[in-house]
Design an enzyme around this catalytic site. Structure first.
Site, short mmCIF file in Angstrom:
data_model
loop_
_atom_site.label_atom_id
_atom_site.label_comp_id
_atom_site.label_asym_id
_atom_site.label_seq_id
_atom_site.Cartn_x
_atom_site.Cartn_y
_atom_site.Cartn_z
N THR A 220 0.85 -1.14 -0.08
CA THR A 220 -0.09 -0.02 0.04
C THR A 220 0.88 1.18 0.04
O THR A 220 2.25 1.20 -0.06
CB THR A 220 -0.84 -0.05 1.07
OG1 THR A 220 -2.15 1.18 1.20
CG2 THR A 220 -0.37 0.08 2.47
N ASN A 221 0.18 2.17 0.33
CA ASN A 221 1.02 3.59 0.48
C ASN A 221 0.63 4.68 1.31
O ASN A 221 -0.35 4.26 1.99
CB ASN A 221 1.04 4.58 -0.89
CG ASN A 221 -0.35 4.75 -1.44
OD1 ASN A 221 -1.07 5.50 -0.84
ND2 ASN A 221 -0.86 4.06 -2.53
N ARG A 222 1.12 5.50 1.73
CA ARG A 222 0.88 6.42 2.76
C ARG A 222 -0.35 7.36 2.65
O ARG A 222 -0.71 8.32 3.48
CB ARG A 222 2.13 7.25 3.11
CG ARG A 222 3.07 6.40 3.93
CD ARG A 222 4.33 6.96 4.15
NE ARG A 222 4.09 8.63 4.79
CZ ARG A 222 4.91 9.63 4.05
NH1 ARG A 222 5.78 9.28 3.57
NH2 ARG A 222 4.47 10.88 4.84
N SER A 223 -0.95 7.20 1.56
CA SER A 223 -2.26 8.31 1.32
C SER A 223 -3.25 8.09 2.47
O SER A 223 -3.54 6.98 2.66
CB SER A 223 -2.97 7.95 -0.16
OG SER A 223 -3.82 8.43 -0.20
#
Ligand code: CTP
Length: 413
Positions: A220-223
């Protein structure tokens, strides 16, 4: 006409109470808002005073209850209240009061205050099922919604007199959450929210997608999804019918339809369900570009050596939306870049075939991912360029929607 501002800095809610059995729940709404530091100015109709003693609210709220246009030390209480309000919330709103609002009748302090105010209005309906379903009420509710008034429909449950069905006031939690989300959007954006998106449908994606590696791990990512939520709330405040396809559960007005997804593939599938009828699409989600080719159904165990993951590209949802667009849609994408690299963002705008791209620098410590603020450059396929200096994500959302609406109007022509 120029009006003197009467705001005193603190977020102020005029809490209107009309004469229904659910009036007692307004006391809890008032208490919860006060606990959050919101100024609550209670206004009761004469009928509401049949259900709860005004003294209860006077003791609890920021100022004593007002009920009458006359006899107050202030000769014009309705305009003063109207101008002080950041939000007017009617809790509960009877069928009679809804009808009065729909017709613009101003025959008591509360209805006159509503008519004199430019603040967003929240109407929390509560009545018997037969009344809620009556054609006159259905029509009146539509009229209010068409004017950008936020109608919180009643829940199903026990009603007065031992009946049950649809008609029960929405929960205190839902009402307070709705007021709070408006508070966030208004304090971050502008006080006078234009109702310029009434009649439009807006689709917003938000959050980072999660691509499973095995039963417990994801890529995933940090959004945080905050910018997408801010866009959705802004569009909603301005009267649009808003749908979100989101991976995160943020604060949104209850009337915003939310579809929760995890992966890029799910986001694509759900977004495509709503895209054909949307007037404006804002792809604020941080969609994974790659996903593991193989996903284990169990937990991968440590085997001592290295683990090689093979990734395959996901589909580019934004590019697909742009390709399959209808001629009068406006499509907005984001470009998450290292630095405010306008050339790269413009290339994305052209490659993906979108109308507007919002460039943000994900390396700025005080903006971007996981921050309440953002600093962006908005680029248009028509050559437009607008730099938004470091501002709250609500304020940035407001500029994004202004730009999208401008393009929509160009498209209409
Ligand atoms: N986007 C999308 N589908 C993807 C990847 C991105 O719809 N599979 C959308 C994002 O929602 C965003 C825009 O495309 O609106 C740009 O995303 P960004 O991550 O900046 O660019 P990418 O296209 O992923 O390219 P790169 O990572 O190489 O910069």
């Amino acid at each position: 006409m120029t009006c003197l501002p009467d705001r005193q800095g603190d977020f102020t809610v005029v809490l209107g109470i009309t004469g229904g059995i659910a009036a007692y729940k307004a006391v809890e709404v008032a208490r919860r808002l006060i606990d959050k530091g919101i100024v609550v100015l209670p206004v009761m109709t004469d009928e509401a005073a049949q259900f709860i003693p005004p003294l209860t609210l006077s003791a609890l709220c920021s100022e004593p209850v007002q009920s009458s246009l006359f006899g107050s030390p202030d000769p014009i209480p309705h305009t003063r209240l109207a101008r002080r309000a950041d939000v007017i919330a009617i809790v509960p709103a009877t069928a009679n009061f809804i009808a009065k609002l729909a017709c613009g009748i101003a025959d008591d302090l509360l209805s006159t205050t509503v008519l004199a105010s430019k603040a967003p209005i929240i109407v929390c309906a509560a009545m018997h099922t037969e009344m809620w379903e009556n054609a006159a009420v259905v029509q009146n509710v539509k009229v209010l919604q068409s004017r950008g008034i936020h109608v919180i429909p009643p829940d199903e449950g026990r009603l007065a007199g031992g009946d049950s069905g649809v008609g029960r006031l929405a929960t205190v939690d839902a009402i307070v959450e709705h007021i709070e989300s408006l508070a966030g959007a208004i304090e971050g954006g502008s006080h006078d929210v234009a109702r310029d998106l009434v009649g439009y449908k807006v689709l917003v994606t938000a959050g980072g997608t999660r691509e499973p590696i095995d039963a417990v791990r994801v890529i995933t990512n940090r959004s945080s999804g905050r910018q997408g939520y801010a866009v959705a709330t802004n569009a909603y405040l301005r009267g649009a019918e808003v749908t979100m396809v989101t991976t995160v559960d943020g604060v949104a007005p209850p009337d915003v339809q939310r579809v929760f997804v995890d992966t890029a593939a799910e986001m694509e599938r759900e977004t495509l369900k709503y895209s054909a009828t949307a007037d404006i699409i804002v792809m604020a989600a941080a969609v994974a570009d790659f996903r593991p080719i193989a996903q284990s159904n169990t937990k991968l165990h440590r085997s001592g050596g290295t683990l090689q993951l093979q990734l395959e590209p996901t589909s580019d949802i934004l590019a697909r939306l742009a390709k399959e667009r209808t001629p009068d849609q406006v499509i907005v994408g984001f470009a998450a870049e290292i630095g405010l690299d306008e050339e790269s963002a413009r290339n994305k705008l052209v490659a993906k075939g979108v109308d507007i791209i919002v460039l943000n620098d994900i390396t700025l410590p005080q903006a971007g991912f996981d921050s309440p603020n953002n600093e962006v450059v908005i680029l248009g396929s028509n050559g437009a360029r607008l730099k938004v200096p470091l501002s709250s994500k609500d304020a940035v959302a407001s500029v994004i929607m202004d730009t999208a609406l401008e393009r929509l109007k160009d498209t209409d022509r």
